[in-house]
Design a protein around this motif. Structure first.
Motif, short mmCIF file in Angstrom:
data_model
loop_
_atom_site.label_atom_id
_atom_site.label_comp_id
_atom_site.label_asym_id
_atom_site.label_seq_id
_atom_site.Cartn_x
_atom_site.Cartn_y
_atom_site.Cartn_z
N UNK A 32 31.27 62.70 19.17
CA UNK A 32 29.88 62.99 18.75
C UNK A 32 29.65 62.47 17.34
N UNK A 33 30.60 62.71 16.45
CA UNK A 33 30.45 62.23 15.07
C UNK A 33 30.51 60.70 15.02
N UNK A 34 31.37 60.09 15.83
CA UNK A 34 31.45 58.63 15.87
C UNK A 34 30.11 58.03 16.29
N UNK A 35 29.48 58.61 17.30
CA UNK A 35 28.17 58.11 17.73
C UNK A 35 27.17 58.16 16.57
N UNK A 36 27.18 59.25 15.81
CA UNK A 36 26.26 59.37 14.68
C UNK A 36 26.59 58.36 13.57
N UNK A 37 27.86 58.21 13.25
CA UNK A 37 28.29 57.27 12.22
C UNK A 37 27.86 55.85 12.58
N UNK A 38 28.04 55.46 13.85
CA UNK A 38 27.67 54.11 14.27
C UNK A 38 26.16 53.92 14.32
N UNK A 39 25.44 54.96 14.66
CA UNK A 39 23.98 54.90 14.62
C UNK A 39 23.51 54.70 13.17
N UNK A 40 24.12 55.46 12.26
CA UNK A 40 23.78 55.31 10.84
C UNK A 40 24.13 53.93 10.31
N UNK A 41 25.11 53.26 10.93
CA UNK A 41 25.53 51.92 10.50
C UNK A 41 24.65 50.82 11.09
N UNK A 42 23.64 51.19 11.88
CA UNK A 42 22.70 50.20 12.40
C UNK A 42 22.82 49.88 13.87
N UNK A 43 23.66 50.58 14.58
CA UNK A 43 23.78 50.37 16.03
C UNK A 43 22.76 51.25 16.74
N UNK A 44 22.36 50.85 17.92
CA UNK A 44 21.43 51.66 18.72
C UNK A 44 22.06 51.95 20.08
N UNK A 45 21.50 52.92 20.77
CA UNK A 45 21.95 53.33 22.09
C UNK A 45 23.48 53.50 22.13
N UNK A 46 24.03 54.18 21.15
CA UNK A 46 25.47 54.37 21.06
C UNK A 46 25.88 55.46 22.04
N UNK A 47 26.84 55.13 22.92
CA UNK A 47 27.37 56.12 23.86
C UNK A 47 28.87 55.91 23.98
N UNK A 48 29.56 56.97 24.32
CA UNK A 48 31.02 56.92 24.41
C UNK A 48 31.46 57.35 25.81
N UNK A 49 32.64 56.91 26.17
CA UNK A 49 33.23 57.27 27.46
C UNK A 49 34.63 57.78 27.20
#
Length: 193
Positions: A32-49
């Protein structure tokens, strides 16, 4: 509103494979935190499996740039040096379509793809004698493309003599995913397209 539509149009869907995270208590990276960190870094539609380091995201950069961005974001947030390998969603579909070991996908937990950090020449596997008769690795198979290594280990990875031998070849640096995970990542990458 128009700027957002144009920006999304410029985005490429990437699959990022992290090596060596969340192995027991080692290299803990909460998804969950990784998704937020990557969103903050400029990525969109970040999802993990699953928690073993599989990320699907959209970003306008090339795969190498996305790998560097993800690596640096993890280093900044957690102080970890985690290798990140990136493939586009289109290249992941090609990995699935290639499927060079007949019938292995019937048991996807024993069929794996190692995504290589740098392409390896076909001659890389020659020292193992995979074409010998009888095979030095009965029942096991490996097929190398330039960027991926496909392996079939019917007795499982822990009993595989082939995987131990492959691990000693320096040209094969990368991270592996079983066939089921590769298929699930491809499906996740196609969601919303």
């Amino acid at each position: 509103m128009t700027g957002r539509v144009v920006l999304q149009w410029l985005m490429t869907t990437h699959v990022v494979l992290l090596r060596g995270i969340n192995l027991g208590k080692t290299n803990r990276v909460p998804m969950a935190r990784l998704r937020q960190v990557l969103t903050d870094a400029g990525c969109t539609r970040v999802r993990t499996l699953i928690a073993s380091g599989n990320v699907v995201l959209d970003h306008p950069g090339k795969p190498d740039a996305v790998s560097a961005l993800v690596h640096d974001a993890i280093a900044d947030e957690w102080g970890l040096d985690i290798p990140a390998l990136t493939r586009t969603a289109a290249s992941l579909r090609k990995v699935l379509a290639h499927n060079p070991i007949d019938g292995a996908d019937q048991d996807p937990k024993h069929y794996a793809v190692t995504f290589l950090s740098t392409p390896a020449p076909a001659a890389t596997l020659e020292p193992l004698g995979l074409d010998a008769d009888p095979s030095p690795f009965p029942g096991e198979h490996a097929v190398l493309t330039r960027g991926e290594l496909y392996t079939w280990t019917p007795e499982g990875i822990h009993k595989s003599r082939l995987l131990r031998a492959l691990g000693r070849l320096p040209a094969l640096h990368g991270t592996a995913r079983n066939w089921d995970t590769v298929r699930r990542l491809a499906d996740l990458a196609e969601e919303g397209d």
